[in-house]
Scaffold this motif. Structure first.
Motif, short mmCIF file in Angstrom:
data_model
loop_
_atom_site.label_atom_id
_atom_site.label_comp_id
_atom_site.label_asym_id
_atom_site.label_seq_id
_atom_site.Cartn_x
_atom_site.Cartn_y
_atom_site.Cartn_z
N SER A 139 0.82 -1.21 0.00
CA SER A 139 0.00 0.00 0.00
C SER A 139 0.85 1.26 0.00
CB SER A 139 -0.91 0.02 1.24
OG SER A 139 -0.13 0.06 2.43
N ARG A 148 0.19 5.13 1.42
CA ARG A 148 -0.72 5.85 2.31
C ARG A 148 -0.97 7.28 1.85
NH1 ARG A 148 -0.05 4.85 7.80
NH2 ARG A 148 -1.52 6.56 7.97
N TYR A 171 -5.07 5.44 12.19
CA TYR A 171 -4.51 4.33 11.41
C TYR A 171 -3.79 3.30 12.28
CZ TYR A 171 -1.98 1.66 7.95
OH TYR A 171 -1.48 0.62 7.21
N GLY A 229 -10.04 2.37 5.03
CA GLY A 229 -8.78 2.46 4.31
C GLY A 229 -8.95 3.06 2.93
N TRP A 264 -7.22 6.35 4.33
CA TRP A 264 -5.80 6.10 4.59
C TRP A 264 -4.95 5.73 3.40
CZ3 TRP A 264 -8.33 2.93 8.80
CH2 TRP A 264 -8.53 3.70 9.95
N TYR A 265 -5.53 5.17 2.35
CA TYR A 265 -4.72 4.65 1.25
C TYR A 265 -4.90 5.44 -0.05
CZ TYR A 265 -4.09 0.61 4.24
OH TYR A 265 -3.79 -0.20 5.29
N TYR A 285 -3.63 0.40 -3.07
CA TYR A 285 -3.11 -0.84 -2.50
C TYR A 285 -3.36 -1.99 -3.47
CZ TYR A 285 -7.92 -2.02 -1.07
OH TYR A 285 -9.27 -2.29 -1.06
#
Length: 102
Positions: free
Chosen positions: A12, A14, A21, A77, A81-82, A85
């Protein structure tokens, strides 16, 4: 671990958002360890993060992917957060290692 077993390789990148997280990652590791068929996990992060979890069989992986808290973490996510990924699932047929003696 004695092969054969499966490796789920999660790589991943970020976003800049870090709030929540680390807590979620710790919870996911704790919950994964409680799942039937879980064998272990290894993780590293620099420019990209790499987490490899090890599982007894494909059915165990499927159940973990569908676990309620894990589904919520996946949604968070993707939303927060990503940047991106990739998840890869591989059959480990052989392993070997080295460890230096002290």
């Amino acid at each position: 671990m004695t092969p054969p077993y499966y490796a789920v390789i999660f790589t991943s990148v970020r976003t800049e958002i870090t709030e929540g997280y680390e807590e979620m990652a710790a919870l996911m590791e704790k919950l994964a360890k409680e799942q039937d068929g879980f064998l272990g996990v290894e993780s590293a992060r620099n420019e990209i993060g790499i987490t490899v979890s090890y599982w007894r069989d494909l059915e165990s992986i499927k159940k973990w992917k569908q676990q309620t808290d894990h589904l919520q973490a996946q949604q968070k996510g993707r939303a927060v957060w990503y940047k991106n990924y990739t998840t890869r699932i591989a059959l480990v047929e052989r392993e070997y290692s080295f460890e230096r003696e002290s």
